[in-house]
Write a protein that holds these residues in place. Sequence first.
Motif, PDB file in Angstrom:
ATOM      1  N   ASN A 148       0.937  -1.039   0.049  1.00  0.00           N
ATOM      2  CA  ASN A 148       0.090  -0.170  -0.084  1.00  0.00           C
ATOM      3  C   ASN A 148       0.902   1.397  -0.003  1.00  0.00           C
ATOM      4  O   ASN A 148       0.705   2.271  -0.688  1.00  0.00           O
ATOM      5  CB  ASN A 148      -0.960  -0.058   1.245  1.00  0.00           C
ATOM      6  CG  ASN A 148      -1.668   1.208   1.451  1.00  0.00           C
ATOM      7  OD1 ASN A 148      -1.698   2.198   1.993  1.00  0.00           O
ATOM      8  ND2 ASN A 148      -2.834   1.012   0.486  1.00  0.00           N
ATOM      9  N   ALA A 149       1.829   1.213   0.936  1.00  0.00           N
ATOM     10  CA  ALA A 149       2.986   2.376   0.807  1.00  0.00           C
ATOM     11  C   ALA A 149       3.613   2.542  -0.497  1.00  0.00           C
ATOM     12  O   ALA A 149       3.525   3.670  -1.035  1.00  0.00           O
ATOM     13  CB  ALA A 149       3.880   2.062   2.000  1.00  0.00           C
ATOM     14  N   ASN A 152       0.893   3.886  -3.033  1.00  0.00           N
ATOM     15  CA  ASN A 152       0.492   5.275  -2.961  1.00  0.00           C
ATOM     16  C   ASN A 152       1.338   6.272  -3.109  1.00  0.00           C
ATOM     17  O   ASN A 152       0.937   7.413  -4.024  1.00  0.00           O
ATOM     18  CB  ASN A 152       0.192   5.444  -1.346  1.00  0.00           C
ATOM     19  CG  ASN A 152      -1.381   4.645  -0.866  1.00  0.00           C
ATOM     20  OD1 ASN A 152      -2.010   4.516  -1.726  1.00  0.00           O
ATOM     21  ND2 ASN A 152      -1.490   4.716   0.496  1.00  0.00           N
ATOM     22  N   ARG A 155       1.357   6.336  -7.137  1.00  0.00           N
ATOM     23  CA  ARG A 155       0.185   7.267  -7.720  1.00  0.00           C
ATOM     24  C   ARG A 155       0.271   8.840  -7.391  1.00  0.00           C
ATOM     25  O   ARG A 155       0.145   9.573  -8.284  1.00  0.00           O
ATOM     26  CB  ARG A 155      -1.165   6.687  -7.185  1.00  0.00           C
ATOM     27  CG  ARG A 155      -1.743   5.511  -7.759  1.00  0.00           C
ATOM     28  CD  ARG A 155      -3.108   5.169  -7.079  1.00  0.00           C
ATOM     29  NE  ARG A 155      -3.058   4.766  -5.808  1.00  0.00           N
ATOM     30  CZ  ARG A 155      -2.771   3.438  -5.521  1.00  0.00           C
ATOM     31  NH1 ARG A 155      -2.299   2.688  -6.299  1.00  0.00           N
ATOM     32  NH2 ARG A 155      -2.555   3.263  -4.011  1.00  0.00           N
ATOM     33  N   LYS A 156       0.621   8.889  -6.363  1.00  0.00           N
ATOM     34  CA  LYS A 156       0.761  10.457  -5.837  1.00  0.00           C
ATOM     35  C   LYS A 156       1.791  11.286  -6.935  1.00  0.00           C
ATOM     36  O   LYS A 156       1.872  12.289  -7.078  1.00  0.00           O
ATOM     37  CB  LYS A 156       1.360  10.601  -4.490  1.00  0.00           C
ATOM     38  CG  LYS A 156       0.080  10.373  -3.656  1.00  0.00           C
ATOM     39  CD  LYS A 156       0.671  10.579  -1.835  1.00  0.00           C
ATOM     40  CE  LYS A 156      -0.451  10.167  -1.013  1.00  0.00           C
ATOM     41  NZ  LYS A 156      -0.050  10.178   0.520  1.00  0.00           N
ATOM     42  N   ASP A 183       1.731  -2.689  -5.121  1.00  0.00           N
ATOM     43  CA  ASP A 183       0.168  -1.924  -4.879  1.00  0.00           C
ATOM     44  C   ASP A 183      -0.544  -2.930  -4.036  1.00  0.00           C
ATOM     45  O   ASP A 183      -0.395  -4.294  -4.185  1.00  0.00           O
ATOM     46  CB  ASP A 183      -0.589  -1.422  -6.028  1.00  0.00           C
ATOM     47  CG  ASP A 183      -1.406  -0.184  -5.602  1.00  0.00           C
ATOM     48  OD1 ASP A 183      -1.420   0.221  -4.489  1.00  0.00           O
ATOM     49  OD2 ASP A 183      -2.225   0.042  -6.624  1.00  0.00           O
TER      50      ASP A 183
END
Length: 250
Positions: A148-149, A152, A155-156, A183
Amino acid sequence: MIIIKNQFEIQKIKKACSILAEVKTILWDFIRPGVSLKEIDSVAFKEIVKRGGKPAFLGQYGFPGTCCISVNEELIHGIPSDYIVKDGDIVKIDTGVIWEEYYSDSAFTKGVGNISAKDKELIQVAKDAFYAGFNAIKVGKRIGDISNAIGNLIRKRGYFTPDEYTGHGIGRNLHEDPYVYNDGLANTGAIIRNGMVICIEPMILQKSKNVLVKDDDWTVYDPFKLNTAHYEQTVLIDNDQAYILSGDNI
C-alpha cells in the motif's frame, strides 16, 4: 509457505548480499557509452565468481545471463545482447548472488550521460517507492502495508506499476513466499515477523500499468515505448527492525 530464517541462514544471506553490493558498485561504474550489454554481463559474472559466489540468475528458469539488463522502454528481464550503451540511455540492472546455497537479489536504474529531468524523476520515483515500502515495515503489521505504501507513492507522483510482477521472499530459493506487490490494501496479507527476508522492487511506468513481453519470451517492456525504472533491495526483518542487506549506496 513463508520460511522464517534462523541466524545461521541469515548470515549466509548477508554474505550473498555483501558480494552483490560490491558487484553492483563495479557495474554502476562500468556502465557508460560505448560498452555492450554483454560486456556488462561478463563483468558481473567475473566479479561474482572472483568473490566465491555463483550467479543467481544464470540458468534460473532457463535465463541465459548473469544479469537482467533492460534499456529504456524495457522494464525487466532483458537478455544481455550486443546492444551498445549510448548517451541518454536508461539502463536497468537486476542481478543476484548465491553464497553456499543462499540467494541475494537487487536492481538499480542508471541514467547514462545526459538524461532529461523527466528521466531523472522517473529513476527517483522507483527509489522513493522502495523506501516508502521499506519504511512501512513494522513487525506485527502486514505485507499489504508495504504494498500500500509503495502504490500510494507511485500514484501520488503520477506514475504506474504493473500488476503481474512483484517483490518476493528470498532464501534458499530466489523466489519464495510472500509475494510483495507494488500496490495493495493496507492490513492485508501475511503478518510481518522477525526472520523474514524479502525483496522489495518497485517497477515504474509512465502512462499505464500495462506491459508486454517481447518475442524472446523474457523482456518485459512498456507498449507506449516510454522509459521505465526499476529498483530492488534484499531486506531483512530482525530484532524488530528492517535492514537493507544488498547495499544502499546506489
